[in-house]
Design a protein around this motif. Sequence first.
Motif: not given
Length: 125
Positions: A45-46, A52-53, A108-109, A114-117
């Motif tokens: 996730g990180d 991304l920016d 993607s979902k 993963k980002m949220v987790e």
Amino acid sequence: MKKLFLTGLLSLLIFSCSKKENTPIDATSSETTTISEPAKNNLSGDQIIETLDCSGCHSANEKMTGPSYQEIADKYSDKDIELLASKIIEGGSGVWGSVPMSAHPQVSKEDAKKMVEYILTLKKK
């Protein structure tokens, strides 16, 4: 009311996040590289956030244009993963202020989750 609030939260989170493409490999090279979607699936996730920016509006511990990841983690829980992932993809506004977070349909979902987790791991104990 809570739904509107969550929409705004993710709006700010996503507002500054957009895919970086054609990033130079090094300062002396004119070659560029693009992270393909299949390659992202192997990232944490990180690491996805770094592609991304998001850092244009968010930081780990300080409120910027959008809330810090710490503030988001403190406000939400694992039960909100689906909702927050959708906000990353679809965008929104009103949760953290008047600045909208733009949609990121290229994420993607699975990657959004993963980002949220990752963000939720920053919750204060």
